[in-house]
Motif scaffolding. Sequence first.
Motif, PDB file in Angstrom:
ATOM      1  N   GLU A 286      36.449  46.271  30.019  1.00 47.40           N
ATOM      2  CA  GLU A 286      35.028  46.003  30.137  1.00 47.40           C
ATOM      3  C   GLU A 286      34.213  47.282  30.302  1.00 47.40           C
ATOM      4  O   GLU A 286      33.082  47.375  29.834  1.00 47.40           O
ATOM      5  N   ASN A 287      34.802  48.258  30.987  1.00 54.15           N
ATOM      6  CA  ASN A 287      34.092  49.524  31.180  1.00 54.15           C
ATOM      7  C   ASN A 287      34.114  50.386  29.931  1.00 54.15           C
ATOM      8  O   ASN A 287      33.393  51.377  29.843  1.00 54.15           O
ATOM      9  N   THR A 288      34.956  50.028  28.978  1.00 54.12           N
ATOM     10  CA  THR A 288      35.143  50.835  27.777  1.00 54.12           C
ATOM     11  C   THR A 288      34.377  50.319  26.579  1.00 54.12           C
ATOM     12  O   THR A 288      33.750  51.084  25.840  1.00 54.12           O
ATOM     13  N   ILE A 289      34.388  49.025  26.365  1.00 52.73           N
ATOM     14  CA  ILE A 289      34.026  48.500  25.052  1.00 52.73           C
ATOM     15  C   ILE A 289      32.564  48.656  24.677  1.00 52.73           C
ATOM     16  O   ILE A 289      32.239  48.727  23.494  1.00 52.73           O
ATOM     17  N   ASP A 290      31.664  48.747  25.638  1.00 54.77           N
ATOM     18  CA  ASP A 290      30.262  48.912  25.263  1.00 54.77           C
ATOM     19  C   ASP A 290      30.000  50.259  24.605  1.00 54.77           C
ATOM     20  O   ASP A 290      28.947  50.457  23.998  1.00 54.77           O
ATOM     21  N   SER A 291      30.935  51.197  24.735  1.00 53.93           N
ATOM     22  CA  SER A 291      30.764  52.513  24.130  1.00 53.93           C
ATOM     23  C   SER A 291      31.514  52.654  22.808  1.00 53.93           C
ATOM     24  O   SER A 291      31.469  53.708  22.179  1.00 53.93           O
ATOM     25  N   LEU A 292      32.200  51.610  22.398  1.00 49.56           N
ATOM     26  CA  LEU A 292      32.994  51.675  21.170  1.00 49.56           C
ATOM     27  C   LEU A 292      32.160  51.322  19.952  1.00 49.56           C
ATOM     28  O   LEU A 292      31.241  50.507  20.017  1.00 49.56           O
ATOM     29  N   ASN A 293      32.518  51.927  18.824  1.00 50.53           N
ATOM     30  CA  ASN A 293      31.866  51.610  17.556  1.00 50.53           C
ATOM     31  C   ASN A 293      32.866  51.029  16.566  1.00 50.53           C
ATOM     32  O   ASN A 293      32.763  51.248  15.365  1.00 50.53           O
ATOM     33  N   CYS A 294      33.854  50.306  17.082  1.00 52.21           N
ATOM     34  CA  CYS A 294      34.867  49.726  16.212  1.00 52.21           C
ATOM     35  C   CYS A 294      35.377  48.437  16.847  1.00 52.21           C
ATOM     36  O   CYS A 294      34.982  48.065  17.949  1.00 52.21           O
ATOM     37  N   ASP A 295      36.271  47.764  16.146  1.00 57.13           N
ATOM     38  CA  ASP A 295      36.869  46.546  16.682  1.00 57.13           C
ATOM     39  C   ASP A 295      37.717  46.850  17.912  1.00 57.13           C
ATOM     40  O   ASP A 295      38.232  47.971  18.065  1.00 57.13           O
ATOM     41  N   LEU A 296      37.862  45.848  18.751  1.00 53.73           N
ATOM     42  CA  LEU A 296      38.687  45.974  19.942  1.00 53.73           C
ATOM     43  C   LEU A 296      39.645  44.790  20.018  1.00 53.73           C
ATOM     44  O   LEU A 296      39.235  43.640  19.855  1.00 53.73           O
ATOM     45  N   LEU A 297      40.922  45.084  20.254  1.00 54.56           N
ATOM     46  CA  LEU A 297      41.910  44.042  20.490  1.00 54.56           C
ATOM     47  C   LEU A 297      42.417  44.187  21.910  1.00 54.56           C
ATOM     48  O   LEU A 297      42.973  45.223  22.277  1.00 54.56           O
ATOM     49  N   ALA A 298      42.192  43.166  22.737  1.00 58.58           N
ATOM     50  CA  ALA A 298      42.589  43.198  24.138  1.00 58.58           C
ATOM     51  C   ALA A 298      43.795  42.289  24.350  1.00 58.58           C
ATOM     52  O   ALA A 298      43.778  41.118  23.965  1.00 58.58           O
ATOM     53  N   LEU A 299      44.833  42.859  24.961  1.00 56.27           N
ATOM     54  CA  LEU A 299      46.079  42.131  25.203  1.00 56.27           C
ATOM     55  C   LEU A 299      46.285  41.906  26.692  1.00 56.27           C
ATOM     56  O   LEU A 299      45.996  42.783  27.507  1.00 56.27           O
ATOM     57  N   LYS A 300      46.812  40.756  27.041  1.00 59.59           N
ATOM     58  CA  LYS A 300      47.184  40.469  28.424  1.00 59.59           C
ATOM     59  C   LYS A 300      48.662  40.795  28.623  1.00 59.59           C
ATOM     60  O   LYS A 300      49.466  40.731  27.683  1.00 59.59           O
ATOM     61  N   PRO A 301      49.054  41.140  29.851  1.00 61.82           N
ATOM     62  CA  PRO A 301      50.486  41.339  30.113  1.00 61.82           C
ATOM     63  C   PRO A 301      51.238  40.024  29.995  1.00 61.82           C
ATOM     64  O   PRO A 301      50.660  38.941  30.180  1.00 61.82           O
ATOM     65  N   ASP A 302      52.511  40.089  29.663  1.00 59.88           N
ATOM     66  CA  ASP A 302      53.335  38.886  29.597  1.00 59.88           C
ATOM     67  C   ASP A 302      53.339  38.200  30.962  1.00 59.88           C
ATOM     68  O   ASP A 302      53.393  38.854  32.002  1.00 59.88           O
ATOM     69  N   GLY A 303      53.273  36.889  30.930  1.00 59.66           N
ATOM     70  CA  GLY A 303      53.277  36.145  32.182  1.00 59.66           C
ATOM     71  C   GLY A 303      51.901  35.892  32.759  1.00 59.66           C
ATOM     72  O   GLY A 303      51.775  35.231  33.791  1.00 59.66           O
ATOM     73  N   TYR A 304      50.871  36.403  32.092  1.00 56.29           N
ATOM     74  CA  TYR A 304      49.507  36.180  32.585  1.00 56.29           C
ATOM     75  C   TYR A 304      49.183  34.685  32.556  1.00 56.29           C
ATOM     76  O   TYR A 304      49.465  33.988  31.579  1.00 56.29           O
ATOM     77  N   ILE A 305      48.563  34.193  33.618  1.00 57.59           N
ATOM     78  CA  ILE A 305      48.149  32.794  33.703  1.00 57.59           C
ATOM     79  C   ILE A 305      46.630  32.748  33.847  1.00 57.59           C
ATOM     80  O   ILE A 305      46.069  33.291  34.796  1.00 57.59           O
ATOM     81  N   SER A 306      45.974  32.123  32.911  1.00 61.19           N
ATOM     82  CA  SER A 306      44.521  32.033  32.932  1.00 61.19           C
ATOM     83  C   SER A 306      44.061  31.124  34.062  1.00 61.19           C
ATOM     84  O   SER A 306      44.669  30.079  34.310  1.00 61.19           O
ATOM     85  N   PRO A 307      42.959  31.502  34.755  1.00 56.95           N
ATOM     86  CA  PRO A 307      42.403  30.617  35.770  1.00 56.95           C
ATOM     87  C   PRO A 307      41.852  29.317  35.167  1.00 56.95           C
ATOM     88  O   PRO A 307      41.568  28.367  35.902  1.00 56.95           O
ATOM     89  N   LEU A 308      41.706  29.279  33.836  1.00 52.10           N
ATOM     90  CA  LEU A 308      41.230  28.067  33.165  1.00 52.10           C
ATOM     91  C   LEU A 308      42.357  27.291  32.522  1.00 52.10           C
ATOM     92  O   LEU A 308      42.103  26.346  31.763  1.00 52.10           O
ATOM     93  N   ALA A 309      43.588  27.661  32.819  1.00 53.69           N
ATOM     94  CA  ALA A 309      44.726  26.923  32.265  1.00 53.69           C
ATOM     95  C   ALA A 309      44.745  25.504  32.823  1.00 53.69           C
ATOM     96  O   ALA A 309      44.322  25.262  33.955  1.00 53.69           O
ATOM     97  N   PRO A 310      45.184  24.537  32.034  1.00 53.82           N
ATOM     98  CA  PRO A 310      45.280  23.165  32.531  1.00 53.82           C
ATOM     99  C   PRO A 310      46.105  23.110  33.822  1.00 53.82           C
ATOM    100  O   PRO A 310      47.149  23.740  33.936  1.00 53.82           O
ATOM    101  N   ASN A 311      45.586  22.384  34.796  1.00 55.62           N
ATOM    102  CA  ASN A 311      46.259  22.200  36.091  1.00 55.62           C
ATOM    103  C   ASN A 311      46.282  23.459  36.946  1.00 55.62           C
ATOM    104  O   ASN A 311      46.973  23.506  37.971  1.00 55.62           O
ATOM    105  N   SER A 312      45.534  24.512  36.536  1.00 54.74           N
ATOM    106  CA  SER A 312      45.474  25.718  37.370  1.00 54.74           C
ATOM    107  C   SER A 312      44.489  25.509  38.498  1.00 54.74           C
ATOM    108  O   SER A 312      43.588  24.674  38.437  1.00 54.74           O
ATOM    109  N   ILE A 313      44.636  26.323  39.538  1.00 57.82           N
ATOM    110  CA  ILE A 313      43.757  26.244  40.692  1.00 57.82           C
ATOM    111  C   ILE A 313      43.018  27.547  40.821  1.00 57.82           C
ATOM    112  O   ILE A 313      43.628  28.617  40.878  1.00 57.82           O
ATOM    113  N   ASP A 314      41.689  27.510  40.831  1.00 56.49           N
ATOM    114  CA  ASP A 314      40.900  28.740  40.952  1.00 56.49           C
ATOM    115  C   ASP A 314      41.063  29.343  42.345  1.00 56.49           C
ATOM    116  O   ASP A 314      41.152  28.620  43.317  1.00 56.49           O
TER     117      ASP A 314
END
Length: 314
Positions: A286-314
């Motif tokens: 987030e601190n980087t991309i506003d200064s970029l003039n090209c595409d950005l591909l952001a990867l999560k580490p393996d095992g990442y669990i989204s807070p919006l995953a079904p049955n997840s608890i915030d």
Amino acid sequence: MQKYKNILVVADPEREQQPAISRAIHLAKTCDDVKIIVFLAIYDFSYEMTSMLSSDERDAMRRGVVMQREEWLKEIIQPHTEKNINIEIKVVWHNRPYESIIADVFSQDIDLLIKATHEHAKLGSVIFTPTDWHLLRKCPVPVLLVKGENWPTNGNVLACVNLSAEDETHEDLNDKIIKEAIAFSSITQANVNLVNAYPATPVNITIELPEFDPASYTDAVRGHHLMTMKALRQKYGIDEAQTYVVEGLAEDVIPQVADEINAELVILGTTGRTGLSAVFIGNTAENTIDSLNCDLLALKPDGYISPLAPNSID
């Protein structure tokens, strides 16, 4: 990038040109059996506040707006459906686009999310919306944020690695980022470049410890990063001239190197930090991309669990 089979593309309702769809089509042509879903979340608060209408009438009005947008998307994808590309559309009524997008990522078993960004008219830099921030933090699959231009052949891709941390999670994420860059290079014959930013000597240390030798400290830190980068580039057969170890903050170094090599794509990792830690610490992406003039591909580490995953608890 050849592993992506189910691609969710977020359409931009403000633009006739849809660079995110173009990116998805480009990727689909490089691999068999790719399915593309063009997704649009729409919402108009005025429809919810029309108290003179019954709930059934408001529902009918919303359905009318959804159908209108569906027809618009059908016109946009029509040239691509004629080329035997498996492409579908989906329009939903939702007041939080990022939540509806991520819900579809889970329900459709998506493995790549593509969304266009906005270019600043004067400077050409990319402006990222609040939806982009939420997707970077909470989307469980790789997120490709697209600028308007096409990927050139024989260009440059910049893989951003973190050589400061020695824990297994960061090492695995470094490997994941480099492998992704190599896979991308096979699509556009791009050159793979690696960049790492290492911290400058803290000023307060030299004040608090008069005997401290900042030059020796800086040399030691740089030496460690150079040696670690050497091992990493040799592991993947990347030429030394295509590796960059630069003193400074990642959010400054990455855009600087990306501009120097005219990168078409920057690939970096994001831990998906949310809550107070995101407010006080921030995410490199987030601190980087506003200064970029090209595409950005952001990867999560393996095992990442989204807070919006079904049955997840915030």
